[in-house]
Motif scaffolding. Sequence first.
Motif, short mmCIF file in Angstrom:
data_model
loop_
_atom_site.label_atom_id
_atom_site.label_comp_id
_atom_site.label_asym_id
_atom_site.label_seq_id
_atom_site.Cartn_x
_atom_site.Cartn_y
_atom_site.Cartn_z
N ASP A 15 0.80 -1.23 0.00
CA ASP A 15 0.00 0.00 0.00
C ASP A 15 0.83 1.27 0.00
O ASP A 15 0.48 2.26 -0.63
CB ASP A 15 -0.89 0.06 1.25
N GLY A 16 1.93 1.24 0.73
CA GLY A 16 2.71 2.47 0.87
C GLY A 16 3.88 2.51 -0.08
O GLY A 16 4.80 3.31 0.09
N ASP A 17 3.86 1.65 -1.10
CA ASP A 17 4.95 1.60 -2.07
C ASP A 17 5.23 3.00 -2.59
O ASP A 17 4.32 3.75 -2.94
CB ASP A 17 4.51 0.68 -3.24
N LEU A 18 6.52 3.35 -2.67
CA LEU A 18 6.90 4.68 -3.13
C LEU A 18 6.36 4.96 -4.53
O LEU A 18 6.10 6.10 -4.90
CB LEU A 18 8.43 4.80 -3.17
N LEU A 19 6.16 3.87 -5.30
CA LEU A 19 5.68 4.05 -6.66
C LEU A 19 4.31 4.70 -6.67
O LEU A 19 3.91 5.30 -7.66
CB LEU A 19 5.59 2.70 -7.37
N ALA A 20 3.60 4.57 -5.55
CA ALA A 20 2.25 5.13 -5.49
C ALA A 20 2.27 6.65 -5.69
O ALA A 20 1.25 7.24 -5.99
CB ALA A 20 1.59 4.78 -4.17
N LYS A 21 3.41 7.27 -5.51
CA LYS A 21 3.47 8.73 -5.68
C LYS A 21 4.03 9.12 -7.04
O LYS A 21 4.23 10.28 -7.34
CB LYS A 21 4.32 9.33 -4.57
N SER A 22 4.33 8.11 -7.87
CA SER A 22 4.94 8.39 -9.17
C SER A 22 3.94 8.15 -10.28
O SER A 22 3.03 7.35 -10.16
CB SER A 22 6.13 7.44 -9.39
N ALA A 23 4.18 8.86 -11.41
CA ALA A 23 3.38 8.61 -12.59
C ALA A 23 3.68 7.20 -13.09
O ALA A 23 4.81 6.71 -12.93
CB ALA A 23 3.72 9.63 -13.66
N THR A 24 2.68 6.56 -13.65
CA THR A 24 2.80 5.13 -14.01
C THR A 24 2.33 4.88 -15.44
O THR A 24 1.37 5.49 -15.90
CB THR A 24 1.92 4.29 -13.06
N TYR A 25 3.00 3.96 -16.09
CA TYR A 25 2.60 3.53 -17.44
C TYR A 25 2.88 2.03 -17.55
O TYR A 25 3.87 1.54 -17.00
CB TYR A 25 3.39 4.31 -18.49
N TYR A 26 2.01 1.32 -18.25
CA TYR A 26 2.08 -0.15 -18.34
C TYR A 26 2.02 -0.62 -19.77
O TYR A 26 1.36 -0.01 -20.62
CB TYR A 26 0.83 -0.75 -17.69
N GLN A 27 2.60 -1.75 -20.04
CA GLN A 27 2.28 -2.57 -21.20
C GLN A 27 2.17 -4.00 -20.68
O GLN A 27 2.92 -4.38 -19.77
CB GLN A 27 3.36 -2.50 -22.28
N SER A 28 1.26 -4.77 -21.24
CA SER A 28 1.10 -6.12 -20.70
C SER A 28 0.46 -7.04 -21.73
O SER A 28 -0.14 -6.58 -22.71
CB SER A 28 0.23 -6.10 -19.45
N GLY A 29 0.59 -8.33 -21.49
CA GLY A 29 -0.04 -9.31 -22.37
C GLY A 29 0.08 -10.72 -21.80
O GLY A 29 0.76 -10.94 -20.79
N PHE A 30 -0.61 -11.64 -22.45
CA PHE A 30 -0.69 -13.01 -21.93
C PHE A 30 0.20 -13.99 -22.71
O PHE A 30 0.39 -13.83 -23.92
CB PHE A 30 -2.14 -13.50 -22.00
#
Length: 501
Positions: free
Chosen positions: A349-364
């Motif tokens: 929950d308190g991961d520092l990433l939570a305060k950073s902008a985020t972008y994803y790519q994903s697939g199966f």
Amino acid sequence: MTRLHHTYSRLSRRSLLGGVLGVTAVASYPLRQAHAGEALASTGEKILLTDNDLMDLQNSISGPVILPTSLIYDEVRRLWNPAVDHHPAVIAQWQSLEDIQAALQFARSHNILTAIRCGGHNYHGLGMADGGMTIDLSPFRGVEVDEANKVAYVKGGSILRNLDEATIPLGVATTAGVVSHTGVGGLATGIGQGRLARSLGYTIDNVRGVKILTPDGRHLRADATQNSDLYWGVRGGGSNFGIVTEFEIQLYDFDPTVTSISYTYPISKAADVYKTLFEMGEVVPNAMSLGGGVRTNANGETTCSLGGNYAGPMADAQKILDPYIKKLGDPLRTRMNEVDYLWLQGIADGDLLAKSATYYQSGFFNHVDEKIAEEVADYATQNTFPGSQVQFGHQAGKMAKVAPDATAFPHRDTKFQFTTDVHWADRRDGPANKKFANDTWAAVKPMSSGGFYVNLAFGPSEADIREAYAGNYDRLVEVKNKYDPDNFMRLNVNIKPTTAG
Ligand SMILES: Cc1cc2nc3c(=O)[nH]c(=O)nc-3n(C[C@H](O)[C@H](O)[C@H](O)COP(=O)(O)OP(=O)(O)OC[C@H]3O[C@@H](n4cnc5c(N)ncnc54)[C@H](O)[C@@H]3O)c2cc1C
């Protein structure tokens, strides 16, 4: 306005505690000063909301109406991903089913572009309408547990913590996500991947029924026998068909002591870590869920890791893992211990990433092998952006036991989900981070089996959405045509009705 701010702070505290205390009725909030303004119609043109319109809205609901002139506007419109900066014309926070119905009616009669916000975690900002109206369900939280029948009744604005806190202390649990402030609303209409998914399935596989407010104002029950087409679509089809006001979720007897597992290796071992993960993924019991890959931490240290959780004693986990882990040589760090599951569910929950902008790519991936491990490692080891990850997460198990057409989510033969996520604090770093994720995915995608988890998508094209729903796409269009022929619910991974003009 002063009164509005004051009442909001009371509401805000209550929403944090919603799952524990439940939501109590409040008196209505007179909007002393409305500010007429422009809003965006669902068709894209500008419309005017007059003072009278806004007064009418406030008079029809018991929760507050929040306008851009409000001092709390910026706090309320903030979403989990700081890269999203949406400015709605009006935000309405709701206390009750009657409020949500009145809000829906207002939005429909003015034809305003409308978003539904639950936990606000959607990476692409689908929970907040830029220029339109946001129906904020976040005060509409609470979970009732029927212990005898092992069912949780979850209000549509609840977050995962509400669900876990209401169930785990009673010795029962269900499967949901890995961060406790994610909204049940978005997650349980997506698929809902979590630590127990290999033994219990996705969250959608455990939704026994929903109560849903359809865009024409009907409040329907949808389950295996009533409105079964809607029940099918809402499990994977997101908010395309209406606002879920209550989820009925299957619970299971559950021992909350679980084993948490983490091994960290030098980056030179990346290909071997992926290979070992793939090898173990095929053989470990469903009570064990694994994942791993390459990660650069906030200090710029790039390592690879392998970890997960096991619903059982540490000694058993050790016995299962040892033969594979020994082949990898000495790790830089090992952490394996028995922990309380409720604590584990909040650990990120308190991961520092939570305060950073985020972008994803994903697939199966429905097939993984040594060649894939080596090729992915080649790209992943170029990963030096703080916070970035190139990972595979374990699927299969009970998730694969459901037929591809039993719910809207078709990719049941998936063995691993690939994700590459990047995070940045300074907006000038955004383009380079996104390029890394896009380039990595472009290289890895040809090896994948097609499709992606819609809740991780950033503005997918219509072709992408068809790929995500594969053989279920046409049936989703039929359900959309029936329940939302005008495409009112469009701020989602949108299934376009063929009935809309
Ligand atoms: C930190 C973090 C951790 C995550 N972990 C997981 C995970 O472990 N497993 C997983 O599967 N996903 C995970 N996700 C992805 C998550 O499933 C999506 O971000 C999801 O959209 C979040 O739902 P929300 O209600 O918080 O989002 P919001 O932004 O509030 O809403 C997202 C979408 O859901 C719709 N929606 C919300 N509530 C309702 C409702 N009651 N009825 C109908 N539609 C509704 C909205 O219309 C919108 O389109 C994570 C995301 C984040 C940011």
